[in-house]
Design an enzyme around this catalytic site. Sequence first.
Site, PDB file in Angstrom:
ATOM      1  N   SER A 274       0.859  -1.189   0.000  1.00 25.71           N
ATOM      2  CA  SER A 274       0.000   0.000   0.000  1.00 25.71           C
ATOM      3  C   SER A 274       0.888   1.229   0.000  1.00 25.71           C
ATOM      4  O   SER A 274       2.053   1.171   0.434  1.00 25.71           O
ATOM      5  CB  SER A 274      -0.889   0.016   1.252  1.00 25.71           C
ATOM      6  OG  SER A 274      -1.511   1.282   1.419  1.00 25.71           O
TER       7      SER A 274
ATOM      8  N   TYR B 225      -1.525  -0.637  10.624  1.00 24.53           N
ATOM      9  CA  TYR B 225      -1.765  -1.006   9.230  1.00 24.53           C
ATOM     10  C   TYR B 225      -0.607  -0.545   8.352  1.00 24.53           C
ATOM     11  O   TYR B 225      -0.068  -1.313   7.542  1.00 24.53           O
ATOM     12  CB  TYR B 225      -3.078  -0.401   8.739  1.00 24.53           C
ATOM     13  CG  TYR B 225      -3.336  -0.633   7.267  1.00 24.53           C
ATOM     14  CD1 TYR B 225      -3.480  -1.915   6.767  1.00 24.53           C
ATOM     15  CD2 TYR B 225      -3.419   0.451   6.381  1.00 24.53           C
ATOM     16  CE1 TYR B 225      -3.703  -2.131   5.411  1.00 24.53           C
ATOM     17  CE2 TYR B 225      -3.653   0.241   5.036  1.00 24.53           C
ATOM     18  CZ  TYR B 225      -3.789  -1.052   4.557  1.00 24.53           C
ATOM     19  OH  TYR B 225      -4.006  -1.259   3.210  1.00 24.53           O
TER      20      TYR B 225
END
Length: 268
Positions: free
Chosen positions: A142, A155
Site C-alpha cells: 500500500s 496497518y
Amino acid sequence: MSTSPKGVAVVTGASAGIGAIYADRLARRGHDLILVARNQARLDDLATRITGATGRVVKPVAADLNNRADLKRIETILATDTRITMLVNNAGVGALEPLLQSDVDAMEAMIGLNVTALTRLAYAAAPAFVGRGGGAIINISSVVAIAPEVLNGVYGGTKAFVLALSQSLHKELVDKNVRIQAVLPGATATNFWNAAGGSHENLPSNIVMRSDDLVDAALAGFDQGELVTIPSLPDAGDWTAFEEARQTLMPNLSLNSVAARYRTADAA
C-alpha cells in the site's frame, strides 16, 4: 487441473475486490488458477464465471489464513504443486482508526494476516520456485508503506513490512529467475473500506482509483519489470529519486564512529 503453458497462479483474498480482478486478468492471460479465500460460496461463483469466460481451470480453496491449520494447507500446496508459477499475496485487512482508538486484539489479527500469513506463503513459494527454475511473487502492499501517517499506524507498519520483504526477496532471488513485485495501491474502490469501518464514498473522488484500473496498471508494471509499482504515480522518476536517496544513505548507516552532531563535549 489441466496444465497451462503459463502454469497455475495462486491468488489469496480472491473472492472479491482486487483479488477477484487479479484472478480474472491472470486467467485471461492463460493461467490456470487456485483461488484462496474464506467464503466458499463466493469462490465457487467466481470460479464458475472465470472458467465460463476464459476456459481456464480454476480450483477454489476455502481457507482462513489466520487459522494455522488452513494456512499450513496453503503452504503445502505452494511447496508441492509443481504446476504453480505465480503467487499473488493479496489477502489482507486494514484499519482506519488511530492507535488510541483501536482494539489491540484486532491489530494483532491484522498483523497475523498482513504480515505472518503473507510471509509464510512467500517462504513456501520462494524455494519451490527456485527449485522449479522460476516463478513470480506479487505482494500487495500500500502507499501507506511510505506514508504511514495517512491511516492507522499498525496497518501502515504491516504494509511497510511487505515492501521491505519484497525488496529483500528481490535482491536474494533476482539471479534465480524468480520475479518479485510489490504493488502499492492508493485509495481504491473496494470493500476494504467497509471492512475497516469506513467508506471510499466519503473520500474525494479524485483520489479513489477503480479496482479494475488498479490491477491492470499493476500487471502493466509487472510486464515492464518493475519491482515497485505505484499505479497512480504520474512520474516514475519520483520513485527513482526516492530510491536513490535511500541508497545514498546506505554507506553511512553503519560506521564505527558516532556522527559529529551526537558527540558530547566530554567525548570531544
